[in-house]
Design a protein around this motif. Sequence first.
Motif, PDB file in Angstrom:
ATOM      1  N   TRP A  10       0.824  -1.218   0.000  1.00 33.13           N
ATOM      2  CA  TRP A  10       0.000   0.000   0.000  1.00 33.13           C
ATOM      3  C   TRP A  10       0.855   1.265   0.000  1.00 33.13           C
ATOM      4  O   TRP A  10       0.338   2.349  -0.167  1.00 33.13           O
ATOM      5  N   LYS A  11       2.132   1.121   0.256  1.00 32.41           N
ATOM      6  CA  LYS A  11       3.042   2.279   0.371  1.00 32.41           C
ATOM      7  C   LYS A  11       2.455   3.293   1.365  1.00 32.41           C
ATOM      8  O   LYS A  11       1.855   2.883   2.352  1.00 32.41           O
ATOM      9  N   MET A  12       2.570   4.602   1.106  1.00 29.95           N
ATOM     10  CA  MET A  12       2.055   5.604   2.050  1.00 29.95           C
ATOM     11  C   MET A  12       0.670   6.062   1.586  1.00 29.95           C
ATOM     12  O   MET A  12       0.451   7.220   1.244  1.00 29.95           O
ATOM     13  N   ASN A  13      -0.241   5.089   1.533  1.00 30.12           N
ATOM     14  CA  ASN A  13      -1.611   5.356   1.095  1.00 30.12           C
ATOM     15  C   ASN A  13      -2.583   4.743   2.093  1.00 30.12           C
ATOM     16  O   ASN A  13      -2.220   3.823   2.815  1.00 30.12           O
ATOM     17  N   MET A  14      -3.795   5.267   2.099  1.00 32.34           N
ATOM     18  CA  MET A  14      -4.899   4.750   2.918  1.00 32.34           C
ATOM     19  C   MET A  14      -4.880   5.296   4.353  1.00 32.34           C
ATOM     20  O   MET A  14      -4.034   4.912   5.164  1.00 32.34           O
ATOM     21  N   ASP A  15      -5.824   6.205   4.623  1.00 29.66           N
ATOM     22  CA  ASP A  15      -5.956   6.652   6.015  1.00 29.66           C
ATOM     23  C   ASP A  15      -6.638   5.537   6.809  1.00 29.66           C
ATOM     24  O   ASP A  15      -6.940   4.471   6.266  1.00 29.66           O
ATOM     25  N   TYR A  16      -6.901   5.781   8.076  1.00 23.10           N
ATOM     26  CA  TYR A  16      -7.369   4.703   8.954  1.00 23.10           C
ATOM     27  C   TYR A  16      -8.662   4.048   8.440  1.00 23.10           C
ATOM     28  O   TYR A  16      -8.738   2.830   8.292  1.00 23.10           O
ATOM     29  N   ASP A  17      -9.654   4.880   8.129  1.00 22.77           N
ATOM     30  CA  ASP A  17     -10.942   4.313   7.699  1.00 22.77           C
ATOM     31  C   ASP A  17     -10.835   3.655   6.322  1.00 22.77           C
ATOM     32  O   ASP A  17     -11.399   2.587   6.093  1.00 22.77           O
ATOM     33  N   GLU A  18     -10.117   4.311   5.430  1.00 25.93           N
ATOM     34  CA  GLU A  18      -9.957   3.740   4.075  1.00 25.93           C
ATOM     35  C   GLU A  18      -9.274   2.375   4.134  1.00 25.93           C
ATOM     36  O   GLU A  18      -9.654   1.441   3.442  1.00 25.93           O
ATOM     37  N   GLY A  19      -8.251   2.294   4.993  1.00 27.11           N
ATOM     38  CA  GLY A  19      -7.505   1.040   5.113  1.00 27.11           C
ATOM     39  C   GLY A  19      -8.382  -0.079   5.641  1.00 27.11           C
ATOM     40  O   GLY A  19      -8.341  -1.205   5.142  1.00 27.11           O
ATOM     41  N   ARG A  20      -9.173   0.232   6.654  1.00 29.14           N
ATOM     42  CA  ARG A  20     -10.057  -0.800   7.229  1.00 29.14           C
ATOM     43  C   ARG A  20     -11.064  -1.294   6.192  1.00 29.14           C
ATOM     44  O   ARG A  20     -11.333  -2.479   6.081  1.00 29.14           O
ATOM     45  N   GLU A  21     -11.590  -0.336   5.445  1.00 27.39           N
ATOM     46  CA  GLU A  21     -12.595  -0.689   4.435  1.00 27.39           C
ATOM     47  C   GLU A  21     -11.980  -1.612   3.361  1.00 27.39           C
ATOM     48  O   GLU A  21     -12.554  -2.631   2.989  1.00 27.39           O
ATOM     49  N   LEU A  22     -10.794  -1.234   2.906  1.00 23.40           N
ATOM     50  CA  LEU A  22     -10.132  -2.024   1.865  1.00 23.40           C
ATOM     51  C   LEU A  22      -9.782  -3.424   2.383  1.00 23.40           C
ATOM     52  O   LEU A  22     -10.051  -4.431   1.720  1.00 23.40           O
ATOM     53  N   LEU A  47      -1.457  -1.837  11.074  1.00 24.50           N
ATOM     54  CA  LEU A  47      -0.971  -3.208  11.263  1.00 24.50           C
ATOM     55  C   LEU A  47      -1.752  -4.007  12.318  1.00 24.50           C
ATOM     56  O   LEU A  47      -2.149  -5.139  12.068  1.00 24.50           O
ATOM     57  N   LYS A  48      -1.959  -3.396  13.476  1.00 23.07           N
ATOM     58  CA  LYS A  48      -2.588  -4.163  14.562  1.00 23.07           C
ATOM     59  C   LYS A  48      -4.021  -4.569  14.180  1.00 23.07           C
ATOM     60  O   LYS A  48      -4.415  -5.711  14.343  1.00 23.07           O
ATOM     61  N   ASP A  49      -4.764  -3.602  13.646  1.00 22.39           N
ATOM     62  CA  ASP A  49      -6.130  -3.908  13.210  1.00 22.39           C
ATOM     63  C   ASP A  49      -6.159  -4.991  12.152  1.00 22.39           C
ATOM     64  O   ASP A  49      -6.993  -5.884  12.160  1.00 22.39           O
ATOM     65  N   MET A  50      -5.213  -4.881  11.208  1.00 25.89           N
ATOM     66  CA  MET A  50      -5.206  -5.820  10.076  1.00 25.89           C
ATOM     67  C   MET A  50      -4.893  -7.238  10.560  1.00 25.89           C
ATOM     68  O   MET A  50      -5.478  -8.193  10.075  1.00 25.89           O
ATOM     69  N   VAL A  51      -3.957  -7.348  11.504  1.00 27.20           N
ATOM     70  CA  VAL A  51      -3.636  -8.668  12.048  1.00 27.20           C
ATOM     71  C   VAL A  51      -4.897  -9.255  12.679  1.00 27.20           C
ATOM     72  O   VAL A  51      -5.226 -10.435  12.480  1.00 27.20           O
ATOM     73  N   GLU A  52      -5.635  -8.424  13.410  1.00 27.73           N
ATOM     74  CA  GLU A  52      -6.864  -8.911  14.054  1.00 27.73           C
ATOM     75  C   GLU A  52      -7.918  -9.276  13.019  1.00 27.73           C
ATOM     76  O   GLU A  52      -8.570 -10.307  13.100  1.00 27.73           O
ATOM     77  N   MET A  53      -8.070  -8.419  12.007  1.00 31.92           N
ATOM     78  CA  MET A  53      -9.071  -8.702  10.967  1.00 31.92           C
ATOM     79  C   MET A  53      -8.706  -9.966  10.193  1.00 31.92           C
ATOM     80  O   MET A  53      -9.548 -10.792   9.891  1.00 31.92           O
ATOM     81  N   ALA A  54      -7.429 -10.105   9.862  1.00 31.84           N
ATOM     82  CA  ALA A  54      -6.994 -11.255   9.060  1.00 31.84           C
ATOM     83  C   ALA A  54      -7.001 -12.535   9.878  1.00 31.84           C
ATOM     84  O   ALA A  54      -7.089 -13.621   9.310  1.00 31.84           O
ATOM     85  N   GLY A  55      -6.930 -12.401  11.180  1.00 28.90           N
ATOM     86  CA  GLY A  55      -6.878 -13.564  12.067  1.00 28.90           C
ATOM     87  C   GLY A  55      -7.957 -14.574  11.775  1.00 28.90           C
ATOM     88  O   GLY A  55      -7.777 -15.772  11.948  1.00 28.90           O
ATOM     89  N   ARG A  56      -9.062 -14.084  11.285  1.00 29.72           N
ATOM     90  CA  ARG A  56     -10.177 -14.994  10.999  1.00 29.72           C
ATOM     91  C   ARG A  56     -10.006 -15.695   9.645  1.00 29.72           C
ATOM     92  O   ARG A  56     -10.783 -16.539   9.271  1.00 29.72           O
TER      93      ARG A  56
END
Length: 256
Positions: A10-22, A47-56
């Motif tokens: 993603w490089k330096m793209n995606m703010d917090y909400d955009e990243g979660r949505e994607l 990173l932390k949110d994504m690890v939790e989201m991907a955990g499933r």
Amino acid sequence: MRLRIAAGNWKMNMDYDEGRELAHAIIKETKPQPGTLTILGTPYIHLKDMVEMAGRNSEVKIAAQNCHQEASGAFTGEISVGMLTSIGVEYVILGHSERRQYFRESNELLSKKADAAIKGGMKPIFCCGEALEIRNEGWHERYVKNQLVKGIFHLEKDDFLKVIIAYEPIWAIGTGVTASPEQAQEMHRMIRLAIAERYDEATAEQTTILYGGSVKPGNARELFAQPDVDGGLVGGASLKAESFLPIIEALSQSRV
Ligand code: PEP
């Protein structure tokens, strides 16, 4: 059988909400495919949110885009391997051409980062690739091999087996110009032979080598069908679920 991977940077793209949505859109649609993995290389805030989201979804893993070579200390603005693993991040992209160019990361520095990542239990996605002038002058194979020799070939075999290589010709990154499937295959073959020469055949056969440089839904399948291309590291097209999901799909369709 080596692992096949569709990795997004993603490089330096995606703010917090955009990243979660994607991430949500990608994780929910990524179906289990034996022998394949999707990796999302996101900015630190996600990173932390994504690890939790991907955990499933065990098919989806998370990567940081950099790490420091030291374990801790007075390195303002940097992040350590221990910090990343403390939130469950398993992969780290090292030596992307943008970091080599804008942050002056040398092969010598990258070898230390690779050591730190492996020592800390992470799996590096080690990038290599030549600039257009080097290719035009005809010494791209030597140049890329040197990046590998200096950056990761000092590793012992067991540690080297934790590394994923991403061949990313600089002239193809973010330019819309993609290496032809033949050009990609030729370089991936050269890299695999270099691994066999340094380690052995079995190690070379087990190493995942990704292609990066303007991978899109329209060219992914043909690139991934090359015998030595084990998937892609994808920049621009990983920023939208509509373009990244077909690339993930192409991975399982392009090879038996
Ligand atoms: C990258 O940044 O690693 C990359 C390959 O970018 P793009 O797909 O946009 O060329």
